[in-house]
Design a protein around this motif. Structure first.
Motif, PDB file in Angstrom:
ATOM      1  N   ASP A   1      -4.585  11.198   7.441  1.00 50.21           N
ATOM      2  CA  ASP A   1      -3.469  10.286   7.152  1.00 50.21           C
ATOM      3  C   ASP A   1      -3.249   9.347   8.337  1.00 50.21           C
ATOM      4  O   ASP A   1      -3.120   8.131   8.172  1.00 50.21           O
TER       5      ASP A   1
ATOM      6  N   ILE B   1       4.412   1.003  10.047  1.00 53.34           N
ATOM      7  CA  ILE B   1       4.565   0.952   8.598  1.00 53.34           C
ATOM      8  C   ILE B   1       5.410  -0.272   8.238  1.00 53.34           C
ATOM      9  O   ILE B   1       6.027  -0.888   9.121  1.00 53.34           O
ATOM     10  N   TYR B   2       5.458  -0.618   6.966  1.00 56.85           N
ATOM     11  CA  TYR B   2       6.222  -1.786   6.525  1.00 56.85           C
ATOM     12  C   TYR B   2       7.714  -1.483   6.651  1.00 56.85           C
ATOM     13  O   TYR B   2       8.184  -0.437   6.207  1.00 56.85           O
TER      14      TYR B   2
ATOM     15  N   CYS C   1       0.859  -1.182   0.000  1.00 57.41           N
ATOM     16  CA  CYS C   1       0.000   0.000   0.000  1.00 57.41           C
ATOM     17  C   CYS C   1       0.899   1.237   0.000  1.00 57.41           C
ATOM     18  O   CYS C   1       1.626   1.475   0.974  1.00 57.41           O
TER      19      CYS C   1
ATOM     20  N   ASN D   1       0.757  -3.898   4.053  1.00 60.42           N
ATOM     21  CA  ASN D   1       2.116  -3.380   4.205  1.00 60.42           C
ATOM     22  C   ASN D   1       2.125  -1.930   3.722  1.00 60.42           C
ATOM     23  O   ASN D   1       2.056  -1.680   2.515  1.00 60.42           O
ATOM     24  N   ILE D   2       2.181  -1.001   4.652  1.00 61.66           N
ATOM     25  CA  ILE D   2       2.112   0.420   4.266  1.00 61.66           C
ATOM     26  C   ILE D   2       3.516   0.956   3.986  1.00 61.66           C
ATOM     27  O   ILE D   2       4.413   0.855   4.826  1.00 61.66           O
TER      28      ILE D   2
ATOM     29  N   PRO E   1       4.917   4.551   3.207  1.00 63.20           N
ATOM     30  CA  PRO E   1       4.541   5.956   3.021  1.00 63.20           C
ATOM     31  C   PRO E   1       5.489   6.646   2.041  1.00 63.20           C
ATOM     32  O   PRO E   1       6.695   6.386   2.056  1.00 63.20           O
TER      33      PRO E   1
ATOM     34  N   MET F   1      -3.962   5.352   8.187  1.00 64.00           N
ATOM     35  CA  MET F   1      -2.836   4.416   8.334  1.00 64.00           C
ATOM     36  C   MET F   1      -3.022   3.535   9.565  1.00 64.00           C
ATOM     37  O   MET F   1      -2.702   2.356   9.546  1.00 64.00           O
TER      38      MET F   1
ATOM     39  N   ASP G   1      -2.844  -0.482   9.274  1.00 63.48           N
ATOM     40  CA  ASP G   1      -1.488  -1.013   9.449  1.00 63.48           C
ATOM     41  C   ASP G   1      -1.434  -2.499   9.787  1.00 63.48           C
ATOM     42  O   ASP G   1      -0.434  -3.159   9.523  1.00 63.48           O
TER      43      ASP G   1
ATOM     44  N   TYR H   1       1.184   4.903   0.504  1.00 58.75           N
ATOM     45  CA  TYR H   1       0.378   5.975   1.088  1.00 58.75           C
ATOM     46  C   TYR H   1       1.014   7.316   0.725  1.00 58.75           C
ATOM     47  O   TYR H   1       2.136   7.615   1.129  1.00 58.75           O
TER      48      TYR H   1
END
Ligand SMILES: Nc1nc2c(ncn2[C@@H]2O[C@H](COP(=O)(O)OP(=O)(O)OP(=O)(O)O)[C@@H](O)[C@H]2O)c(=O)[nH]1
Ligand SMILES: [Mg+2]
Length: 416
Positions: free
Chosen positions: A166, A212-213, A151, A178-179, A181, A170, A174, A153
């Motif tokens: 945001d 986040i990832y 993902c 898998n974010i 940014p 997120m 999460d 972002y």
């Protein structure tokens, strides 16, 4: 100790033997490669970001192509997810790529209306994968896995801080995806501001508990590069498919009155870092990294006792089957209810038809009686007319006879 060393360590009771000649299992890696090439790969990217933030341009730039792009309006009443799937090929490797875009994201007054459709979409993809996975007869090899693998972002390059939308979005996602940014349109922010902005974003993510990832460190072949790249997050990206002449070659860039921003120049932005990390180094990890928490998998039970994956899987399967049974019952009840409603509707329609028929029958009978009455009156008229005509004819005949006699008498008296 490195994982490859562990693999090379012989187990107790296992004797290493040398081979006297070629056997053939050294072709195992080739067999795997051939199988993978034959099957092709699938990768699904979700791009979350406000309307016009540069999502489509970045996708085109990343994959060096022109995907089908639609410009969205800022007046969408709700966020819609638009998924488009493409078959791409590089050398002899086929990739089925799905790009999912959030249309109208951030344009609603109510934040929940912005993130909820995204959450629902991700859940639906998991759900359908899980249903396939839990089938007794699975066909996962030809099942099109639509789960979101990565993902992106898109953060607006305000240089200020993250927006609450945001953070909320997120946070909601999460544990599901898998974010990664990215700071969009990073050419619109100065170098020093960008540096501070990155630090601010990371600290806001940490203080709000957003996971986040992280590029994985367990594979030692990529651990070093991934460690370095984790330190560059969020990547500041610039997108453009326009080719500009720089020196004696054409490069992808954005041209301004005051200069040229080169997309693939690491001094200008982190585009190359993102491409390397997302596509060249970690695509397989993103594809394979199963977000087990999404399916409810945990390492421990409620009393903090460790549970095996098999136990959790079985429990989950049982839970799923119970849920399935519940839904089946609900659907059956709904069906019976609908049938009853339809039956009642039909009966009502039948009653209405019957009463209309009776009404028409009555009308018909009344009309018939009226016509018969008219017929009777007409017949009466006809018979009285016939009587009157007969009487008139008789009278006429009598008067004719009387006149004849008078003429004869007159003639006779004239001769005398
Ligand atoms: N300065 C700058 N402009 C960009 C960048 N990427 C895209 N743009 C411009 O921003 C505008 C919108 O870009 P798109 O890629 O269509 O944005 P999008 O997020 O896909 O837009 P929607 O799909 O309509 O929500 C276009 O005019 C792009 O040229 C960038 O990195 N820097
Ligand atoms: Mg777009």
């Amino acid at each position: 100790m490195a994982s490859s060393d562990v693999a090379r360590q012989p187990d107790k009771g296992v004797r290493p033997l040398s081979l006297a000649g070629h056997v053939g299992f050294d072709s195992l890696p080739d067999q795997l490669v051939n199988k993978s090439i034959c099957q092709g790969f699938c990768f699904n990217i979700l791009c979350i970001g406000e309307t016009g933030i540069g999502k489509s341009t970045l996708m085109d730039t990343l994959f060096n192509t022109n995907f089908e792009n639609f410009e969205s309006s800022h007046f969408e009443p709700q966020v819609k997810l638009r998924a488009q799937t493409y078959d791409l090929q590089e050398s002899n490797v086929r990739l089925r790529l799905t790009v999912v875009n959030t249309v109208g994201f951030g344009d609603q007054m109510n934040k929940q209306e912005s993130y909820q459709p995204v959450v629902d979409y991700i859940d639906r993809q998991f759900e359908s994968y899980l249903q396939e996975e839990l089938k007794i007869k699975r066909s996962l090899h030809n099942y099109h896995d639509s789960r979101v693998h990565a993902c992106l972002y898109f953060i607006s390059p305000s240089g200020h801080s993250l927006k609450s939308l945001d953070l909320v979005t997120m946070k909601k996602l999460d544990s599901k995806v898998n974010i990664i940014p990215v700071i969009a349109k990073a050419d619109t922010i100065s170098k020093s501001e960008l540096h501070k902005f990155k630090i601010k974003i990371m600290s806001e993510l940490v203080s709000n508990g957003v996971q986040i990832y992280q590029f994985p460190l367990d594979d030692e072949t990529v651990a070093k590069v991934n460690t370095t790249m984790n330190g560059h997050l969020p990547f500041a990206v610039v997108g453009s498919t326009e080719e500009v002449s720089v020196g004696n070659k054409m490069v992808k860039a954005r041209q301004y009155p005051w200069g040229v921003v080169q997309v693939e120049n690491e001094n200008h932005c982190d585009f190359v870092k993102l491409r390397e990390m997302l596509i060249c180094v970690n695509m397989e990890d993103l594809r394979e990294r199963c977000k087990l928490e999404e399916m409810g998998f945990k390492d421990t039970d409620p009393e903090c006792k460790p549970v095996s994956l098999q136990q959790t899987y079985e429990a989950k399967r049982q839970e799923f089957l119970v849920e399935l049974q519940k839904r089946e019952d609900e659907m059956r009840q709904m069906f019976v209810q609908r049938v009853k409603e339809k039956e009642a509707e039909l009966k009502e329609a039948e009653r209405e038809l019957q009463s209309r028929f009776e009404q028409l029958k009555r009308l018909h009978a009344d009309e018939k009686a009226a016509l018969e009455e008219k017929k009777r009156l007409l017949e009466e008229d006809q018979s009285s007319f016939s009587k009157r005509r007969a009487a008139a004819q008789l009278l006429q005949a009598q008067s004719l006879t009387a006149n004849g006699k008078k003429d004869k008498d007159r003639k006779n008296s004239g001769f005398m």
